[in-house]
Design a protein around this motif. Structure first.
Motif, PDB file in Angstrom:
ATOM      1  N   LEU A 117       0.823  -1.212   0.000  1.00  0.00           N
ATOM      2  CA  LEU A 117       0.000   0.000   0.000  1.00  0.00           C
ATOM      3  C   LEU A 117       0.855   1.259   0.000  1.00  0.00           C
ATOM      4  CD1 LEU A 117      -2.858   1.227   0.221  1.00  0.00           C
ATOM      5  CD2 LEU A 117      -2.639   1.051   2.706  1.00  0.00           C
ATOM      6  N   SER A 118       2.082   1.171   0.515  1.00  0.00           N
ATOM      7  CA  SER A 118       2.946   2.346   0.563  1.00  0.00           C
ATOM      8  C   SER A 118       3.267   2.868  -0.833  1.00  0.00           C
ATOM      9  CB  SER A 118       4.242   2.013   1.303  1.00  0.00           C
ATOM     10  OG  SER A 118       4.932   0.966   0.628  1.00  0.00           O
ATOM     11  N   ARG A 119       3.254   2.007  -1.840  1.00  0.00           N
ATOM     12  CA  ARG A 119       3.520   2.455  -3.205  1.00  0.00           C
ATOM     13  C   ARG A 119       2.383   3.332  -3.718  1.00  0.00           C
ATOM     14  NH1 ARG A 119       8.774   2.232  -3.971  1.00  0.00           N
ATOM     15  NH2 ARG A 119       9.617   0.214  -3.370  1.00  0.00           N
ATOM     16  N   ARG A 120       1.156   3.011  -3.314  1.00  0.00           N
ATOM     17  CA  ARG A 120       0.018   3.798  -3.760  1.00  0.00           C
ATOM     18  C   ARG A 120      -0.155   5.057  -2.918  1.00  0.00           C
ATOM     19  NH1 ARG A 120      -2.263  -1.454  -3.807  1.00  0.00           N
ATOM     20  NH2 ARG A 120      -3.432  -1.000  -1.913  1.00  0.00           N
ATOM     21  N   ALA A 121       0.210   5.004  -1.635  1.00  0.00           N
ATOM     22  CA  ALA A 121       0.036   6.166  -0.775  1.00  0.00           C
ATOM     23  C   ALA A 121       1.065   7.254  -1.075  1.00  0.00           C
ATOM     24  CB  ALA A 121       0.131   5.748   0.701  1.00  0.00           C
ATOM     25  N   SER A 122       2.303   6.873  -1.349  1.00  0.00           N
ATOM     26  CA  SER A 122       3.347   7.852  -1.642  1.00  0.00           C
ATOM     27  C   SER A 122       4.263   7.294  -2.723  1.00  0.00           C
ATOM     28  CB  SER A 122       4.149   8.164  -0.374  1.00  0.00           C
ATOM     29  OG  SER A 122       4.685   6.973   0.153  1.00  0.00           O
ATOM     30  N   PRO A 123       3.884   7.440  -3.995  1.00  0.00           N
ATOM     31  CA  PRO A 123       4.724   6.903  -5.085  1.00  0.00           C
ATOM     32  C   PRO A 123       6.000   7.722  -5.241  1.00  0.00           C
ATOM     33  CG  PRO A 123       2.866   8.124  -5.966  1.00  0.00           C
ATOM     34  CD  PRO A 123       2.657   8.063  -4.474  1.00  0.00           C
ATOM     35  N   ILE A 124       7.115   7.211  -4.743  1.00  0.00           N
ATOM     36  CA  ILE A 124       8.404   7.904  -4.795  1.00  0.00           C
ATOM     37  C   ILE A 124       9.454   6.936  -5.297  1.00  0.00           C
ATOM     38  CG2 ILE A 124       7.860   9.520  -2.934  1.00  0.00           C
ATOM     39  CD1 ILE A 124       9.409   7.698  -1.046  1.00  0.00           C
ATOM     40  N   PRO A 125      10.516   7.458  -5.866  1.00  0.00           N
ATOM     41  CA  PRO A 125      11.615   6.582  -6.294  1.00  0.00           C
ATOM     42  C   PRO A 125      12.299   5.927  -5.104  1.00  0.00           C
ATOM     43  CG  PRO A 125      11.729   8.721  -7.393  1.00  0.00           C
ATOM     44  CD  PRO A 125      10.700   8.843  -6.309  1.00  0.00           C
ATOM     45  N   ASP A 126      12.953   4.818  -5.367  1.00  0.00           N
ATOM     46  CA  ASP A 126      13.623   4.077  -4.298  1.00  0.00           C
ATOM     47  C   ASP A 126      14.851   4.803  -3.761  1.00  0.00           C
ATOM     48  OD1 ASP A 126      11.737   2.067  -4.471  1.00  0.00           O
ATOM     49  OD2 ASP A 126      12.903   0.923  -5.953  1.00  0.00           O
ATOM     50  N   ASP A 127      15.473   5.674  -4.569  1.00  0.00           N
ATOM     51  CA  ASP A 127      16.689   6.331  -4.121  1.00  0.00           C
ATOM     52  C   ASP A 127      16.423   7.581  -3.294  1.00  0.00           C
ATOM     53  OD1 ASP A 127      15.565   7.674  -6.223  1.00  0.00           O
ATOM     54  OD2 ASP A 127      17.465   8.176  -7.201  1.00  0.00           O
ATOM     55  N   VAL A 128      15.149   7.971  -3.097  1.00  0.00           N
ATOM     56  CA  VAL A 128      14.815   9.153  -2.302  1.00  0.00           C
ATOM     57  C   VAL A 128      14.686   8.746  -0.840  1.00  0.00           C
ATOM     58  CG1 VAL A 128      13.119  10.980  -1.913  1.00  0.00           C
ATOM     59  CG2 VAL A 128      13.662  10.248  -4.241  1.00  0.00           C
ATOM     60  N   PRO A 129      15.373   9.413   0.086  1.00  0.00           N
ATOM     61  CA  PRO A 129      15.234   9.060   1.514  1.00  0.00           C
ATOM     62  C   PRO A 129      13.813   9.274   2.022  1.00  0.00           C
ATOM     63  CG  PRO A 129      17.182  10.429   1.146  1.00  0.00           C
ATOM     64  CD  PRO A 129      16.395  10.444  -0.127  1.00  0.00           C
ATOM     65  N   ASN A 130      13.500   8.552   3.086  1.00  0.00           N
ATOM     66  CA  ASN A 130      12.154   8.595   3.650  1.00  0.00           C
ATOM     67  C   ASN A 130      11.789   9.982   4.145  1.00  0.00           C
ATOM     68  OD1 ASN A 130      10.297   7.971   6.322  1.00  0.00           O
ATOM     69  ND2 ASN A 130       9.821   6.665   4.577  1.00  0.00           N
ATOM     70  N   ILE A 131      12.721  10.668   4.824  1.00  0.00           N
ATOM     71  CA  ILE A 131      12.438  11.989   5.388  1.00  0.00           C
ATOM     72  C   ILE A 131      12.230  13.013   4.275  1.00  0.00           C
ATOM     73  CG2 ILE A 131      13.350  13.832   6.841  1.00  0.00           C
ATOM     74  CD1 ILE A 131      14.836  11.732   8.430  1.00  0.00           C
ATOM     75  N   VAL A 132      13.026  12.932   3.207  1.00  0.00           N
ATOM     76  CA  VAL A 132      12.875  13.858   2.083  1.00  0.00           C
ATOM     77  C   VAL A 132      11.524  13.657   1.411  1.00  0.00           C
ATOM     78  CG1 VAL A 132      13.819  14.526  -0.157  1.00  0.00           C
ATOM     79  CG2 VAL A 132      15.357  13.987   1.740  1.00  0.00           C
ATOM     80  N   ALA A 133      11.119  12.414   1.226  1.00  0.00           N
ATOM     81  CA  ALA A 133       9.833  12.139   0.592  1.00  0.00           C
ATOM     82  C   ALA A 133       8.672  12.637   1.441  1.00  0.00           C
ATOM     83  CB  ALA A 133       9.695  10.638   0.343  1.00  0.00           C
ATOM     84  N   ILE A 134       8.766  12.451   2.763  1.00  0.00           N
ATOM     85  CA  ILE A 134       7.705  12.930   3.652  1.00  0.00           C
ATOM     86  C   ILE A 134       7.617  14.450   3.615  1.00  0.00           C
ATOM     87  CG2 ILE A 134       7.015  13.124   6.074  1.00  0.00           C
ATOM     88  CD1 ILE A 134       8.185  10.314   6.459  1.00  0.00           C
ATOM     89  N   GLY A 135       8.763  15.124   3.628  1.00  0.00           N
ATOM     90  CA  GLY A 135       8.754  16.580   3.553  1.00  0.00           C
ATOM     91  C   GLY A 135       8.129  17.088   2.268  1.00  0.00           C
ATOM     92  N   ASN A 136       8.435  16.430   1.141  1.00  0.00           N
ATOM     93  CA  ASN A 136       7.846  16.844  -0.131  1.00  0.00           C
ATOM     94  C   ASN A 136       6.336  16.659  -0.142  1.00  0.00           C
ATOM     95  OD1 ASN A 136      10.325  17.565  -1.231  1.00  0.00           O
ATOM     96  ND2 ASN A 136      10.722  15.498  -1.994  1.00  0.00           N
ATOM     97  N   LEU A 137       5.864  15.565   0.455  1.00  0.00           N
ATOM     98  CA  LEU A 137       4.423  15.315   0.475  1.00  0.00           C
ATOM     99  C   LEU A 137       3.703  16.262   1.432  1.00  0.00           C
ATOM    100  CD1 LEU A 137       4.242  11.413   0.408  1.00  0.00           C
ATOM    101  CD2 LEU A 137       3.526  12.992  -1.388  1.00  0.00           C
ATOM    102  N   LEU A 138       4.289  16.494   2.608  1.00  0.00           N
ATOM    103  CA  LEU A 138       3.614  17.326   3.605  1.00  0.00           C
ATOM    104  C   LEU A 138       3.465  18.771   3.129  1.00  0.00           C
ATOM    105  CD1 LEU A 138       5.064  16.159   7.045  1.00  0.00           C
ATOM    106  CD2 LEU A 138       2.779  15.799   6.150  1.00  0.00           C
ATOM    107  N   TYR A 139       4.473  19.289   2.452  1.00  0.00           N
ATOM    108  CA  TYR A 139       4.459  20.703   2.085  1.00  0.00           C
ATOM    109  C   TYR A 139       4.017  20.949   0.647  1.00  0.00           C
ATOM    110  CZ  TYR A 139       6.799  21.482   6.496  1.00  0.00           C
ATOM    111  OH  TYR A 139       7.094  21.523   7.833  1.00  0.00           O
ATOM    112  N   THR A 140       3.517  19.906  -0.022  1.00  0.00           N
ATOM    113  CA  THR A 140       2.957  20.095  -1.365  1.00  0.00           C
ATOM    114  C   THR A 140       1.538  19.544  -1.417  1.00  0.00           C
ATOM    115  OG1 THR A 140       4.010  18.015  -2.062  1.00  0.00           O
ATOM    116  CG2 THR A 140       5.209  20.066  -2.501  1.00  0.00           C
ATOM    117  N   ARG A 141       1.402  18.237  -1.484  1.00  0.00           N
ATOM    118  CA  ARG A 141       0.085  17.638  -1.668  1.00  0.00           C
ATOM    119  C   ARG A 141      -0.788  17.753  -0.426  1.00  0.00           C
ATOM    120  NH1 ARG A 141      -0.053  11.498  -3.574  1.00  0.00           N
ATOM    121  NH2 ARG A 141       1.127  12.465  -5.271  1.00  0.00           N
ATOM    122  N   TYR A 142      -0.204  17.559   0.751  1.00  0.00           N
ATOM    123  CA  TYR A 142      -0.984  17.532   1.997  1.00  0.00           C
ATOM    124  C   TYR A 142      -0.743  18.772   2.852  1.00  0.00           C
ATOM    125  CZ  TYR A 142      -1.283  12.631   0.636  1.00  0.00           C
ATOM    126  OH  TYR A 142      -1.496  11.477  -0.054  1.00  0.00           O
TER     127      TYR A 142
END
Length: 203
Positions: free
Chosen positions: A119-144
């Protein structure tokens, strides 16, 4: 298979503990059910591959916000003698909860070892080389972004409510006059007297 089992286990426990938080008559029990909901929500975040959010739930919400709520609740003149009197009556329920939490920990360890749920692939589709914290920051301050700001407003309202509850007016007490205390002269603060033996003093 174990990821799906752990997901439904944590989801059911989150819903159940959240409902008990709202319906509990005792405010201390309500805070404890809220802490249980936070722990199970952290388990869901681990299954989704968002370990950073899971640690935030444990450290920030359980370690700070819920403890703050518990301190505020304990300032509401609760009869703790009545709470302690029902300890033996609630002991079986406490043992069942302890066994359930131990089972959840065992299932969570097995699910974490099996890998993050798909389910994590559908909730936050991000590349494998992106760190978890960077991906969360991008989602929190853009989509959510608006949801994130709304959560902050909810916490602000909760903090204001806690302040209002602790600063309520109490009857039968003398109000404190700060200006009168500050402007008092040193010679008015104390008075030296030499009363006789057994006579006392006049106030």
């Amino acid at each position: 298979m174990i990821q799906t089992l752990a997901f439904y286990l944590f989801a059911v426990m989150v819903l159940l503990s959240a409902a008990l938080t709202i319906t509990a008559r005792n405010p201390v029990h309500a805070v404890l059910w809220l802490i249980l909901a936070f722990f199970n929500a952290a388990g869901l975040m681990v299954l989704l591959g968002a370990e950073f959010i899971a640690m935030l739930l444990i450290i920030v919400y359980v370690g700070a916000v819920a403890v703050l709520f518990l301190f505020v609740v304990m300032m509401l003149n609760i009869d703790f003698a009545e709470l302690r009197s029902g300890f033996a009556r609630y002991l079986p329920i406490g043992l069942v909860l302890a066994i359930g939490l131990a089972a959840e920990i065992i299932v969570a360890i097995g699910a974490y070892g099996a890998g993050a749920i798909e389910l994590s692939r559908r909730a936050s589709p991000i590349p494998d080389d992106v760190p978890n914290i960077v991906a969360i920051g991008n989602l929190l301050y853009t989509r959510y972004l608006f949801i994130f700001e709304g959560a902050g407003l909810v916490l602000l309202v909760a903090m204001i409510g806690a302040i209002v509850l602790t600063h309520r007016e109490r009857g039968g007490t003398r109000p404190q006059n700060i200006n009168r205390q500050v402007s008092r002269r040193p010679q008015d603060a104390t008075r030296n007297t030499q009363p006789g033996v057994g006579q006392g003093i006049e106030l």
